[in-house]
Motif scaffolding. Sequence first.
Motif, PDB file in Angstrom:
ATOM      1  N   UNK A  44      -3.881 -23.924  71.624  1.00 54.89           N
ATOM      2  CA  UNK A  44      -4.968 -23.760  72.592  1.00 54.89           C
ATOM      3  C   UNK A  44      -5.067 -22.316  73.069  1.00 54.89           C
ATOM      4  N   UNK A  45      -3.925 -21.704  73.357  1.00 51.43           N
ATOM      5  CA  UNK A  45      -3.925 -20.330  73.853  1.00 51.43           C
ATOM      6  C   UNK A  45      -4.497 -19.384  72.801  1.00 51.43           C
ATOM      7  N   UNK A  46      -4.195 -19.637  71.531  1.00 52.85           N
ATOM      8  CA  UNK A  46      -4.747 -18.808  70.455  1.00 52.85           C
ATOM      9  C   UNK A  46      -6.269 -18.920  70.415  1.00 52.85           C
ATOM     10  N   UNK A  47      -6.759 -20.155  70.530  1.00 54.13           N
ATOM     11  CA  UNK A  47      -8.205 -20.373  70.564  1.00 54.13           C
ATOM     12  C   UNK A  47      -8.818 -19.738  71.811  1.00 54.13           C
ATOM     13  N   UNK A  48      -8.100 -19.820  72.911  1.00 51.28           N
ATOM     14  CA  UNK A  48      -8.579 -19.246  74.166  1.00 51.28           C
ATOM     15  C   UNK A  48      -8.716 -17.726  74.058  1.00 51.28           C
ATOM     16  N   UNK A  49      -7.820 -17.103  73.304  1.00 52.72           N
ATOM     17  CA  UNK A  49      -7.900 -15.653  73.103  1.00 52.72           C
ATOM     18  C   UNK A  49      -9.203 -15.281  72.392  1.00 52.72           C
ATOM     19  N   UNK A  50      -9.592 -16.097  71.425  1.00 55.96           N
ATOM     20  CA  UNK A  50     -10.860 -15.853  70.723  1.00 55.96           C
ATOM     21  C   UNK A  50     -12.039 -15.990  71.678  1.00 55.96           C
ATOM     22  N   UNK A  51     -11.956 -16.939  72.602  1.00 57.43           N
ATOM     23  CA  UNK A  51     -13.019 -17.075  73.602  1.00 57.43           C
ATOM     24  C   UNK A  51     -13.083 -15.838  74.495  1.00 57.43           C
ATOM     25  N   UNK A  52     -11.931 -15.342  74.869  1.00 55.52           N
ATOM     26  CA  UNK A  52     -11.896 -14.123  75.690  1.00 55.52           C
ATOM     27  C   UNK A  52     -12.546 -12.959  74.948  1.00 55.52           C
ATOM     28  N   UNK A  53     -12.282 -12.862  73.649  1.00 52.13           N
ATOM     29  CA  UNK A  53     -12.884 -11.798  72.849  1.00 52.13           C
ATOM     30  C   UNK A  53     -14.403 -11.937  72.813  1.00 52.13           C
ATOM     31  N   UNK A  54     -14.880 -13.170  72.641  1.00 52.71           N
ATOM     32  CA  UNK A  54     -16.324 -13.402  72.613  1.00 52.71           C
ATOM     33  C   UNK A  54     -16.970 -13.027  73.946  1.00 52.71           C
ATOM     34  N   UNK A  55     -16.319 -13.393  75.034  1.00 46.57           N
ATOM     35  CA  UNK A  55     -16.852 -13.056  76.366  1.00 46.57           C
ATOM     36  C   UNK A  55     -16.844 -11.546  76.578  1.00 46.57           C
ATOM     37  N   UNK A  56     -15.781 -10.880  76.122  1.00 42.88           N
ATOM     38  CA  UNK A  56     -15.706  -9.423  76.265  1.00 42.88           C
ATOM     39  C   UNK A  56     -16.840  -8.744  75.495  1.00 42.88           C
ATOM     40  N   UNK A  57     -17.096  -9.209  74.281  1.00 34.58           N
ATOM     41  CA  UNK A  57     -18.204  -8.653  73.494  1.00 34.58           C
ATOM     42  C   UNK A  57     -19.542  -8.877  74.196  1.00 34.58           C
ATOM     43  N   UNK A  58     -19.709 -10.070  74.744  1.00 29.59           N
ATOM     44  CA  UNK A  58     -20.954 -10.388  75.443  1.00 29.59           C
ATOM     45  C   UNK A  58     -21.129  -9.518  76.687  1.00 29.59           C
ATOM     46  N   UNK A  59     -20.053  -9.321  77.429  1.00 30.17           N
ATOM     47  CA  UNK A  59     -20.125  -8.503  78.639  1.00 30.17           C
ATOM     48  C   UNK A  59     -20.469  -7.050  78.310  1.00 30.17           C
ATOM     49  N   UNK A  60     -19.875  -6.529  77.250  1.00 27.61           N
ATOM     50  CA  UNK A  60     -20.183  -5.151  76.848  1.00 27.61           C
ATOM     51  C   UNK A  60     -21.639  -5.042  76.414  1.00 27.61           C
TER      52      UNK A  60
END
Length: 280
Positions: A219-235
């Motif tokens: 789950x944490x590994x998948x969650x890291x990918x979500x964090x990356x997606x959110x970071x890209x969206x925020x930028x």
Amino acid sequence: MANFKGHALPGTFFLLYGFWLTVKHTLRHNWRTSKPNGRQTVPPFSKKMDYIEGGFTILASFVGIIAEQFVVDGPHARLYDTEHKAWVKLMNWQHGTMYLFFGISGMTLVTSTKSKLVPPGVDRLALALALFVEGFLFYYHVHSRPPLDAHIHSLLLVAVFGGSASTMLEVFVRDNIVLELLGACLFILQGSWFYQIGFVLYPLNGIEWDLEMHDNIMFVTMCFCWHLAVALLLVACTSSVVWFTVKRFSGRSQDIEIGMRNTSSKTSCQKALLEESDEE
């Protein structure tokens, strides 16, 4: 600090720094591309932003070092306890070392902005080195820990070493907006992931995670990918807002300038006509 606040502090720093870089690089890119041939001179606001960034980095690093050393359960500037023959709070010392190199990066940025004697790219080199040191320290930070604890910290290394590599490329590839925004994105990813580490290892609701369960690692590994997606969206959203805001205000200023020119030309024509009528 081995608690939630100890992870929230660097998380906040990296989040703010990532958003700051996004705004700064978007403004500079707009400045460079506002003319067909680009602009070679650095605008005054750009230097001011570098001074602000350098000062903020130095201040944040100083606060981080003081917080790591002089919290209630901190080492209080003691590295080795001769009485018990043991190292004192090495985790805090490692965090302080990380802040130290970011402080050096801030001082390098201020110096390179102030003096023309400093070669171009040294500020990016110092930041890349700070990120590398951070990753290097964290790599040896998680040995002999429970699987989930070690894994969630190892995922942080993806953002850290990725940011170090992209920043190092900026030393040689100057003024590349893709590299610049990638670095900003990885800083935001770092910041959000520090918070995630704090929530997992030191949950605020008191419900502890099973650090041995493999499903939690998945789950944490998948969650890291979500964090990356959110970071890209925020930028993407932040840079778009900055870009359109600058374009809108620059368009208004151009309209005002054209209006002032038209008004001045009409006034000149009227004066000329009056002078001709007086002569007649």
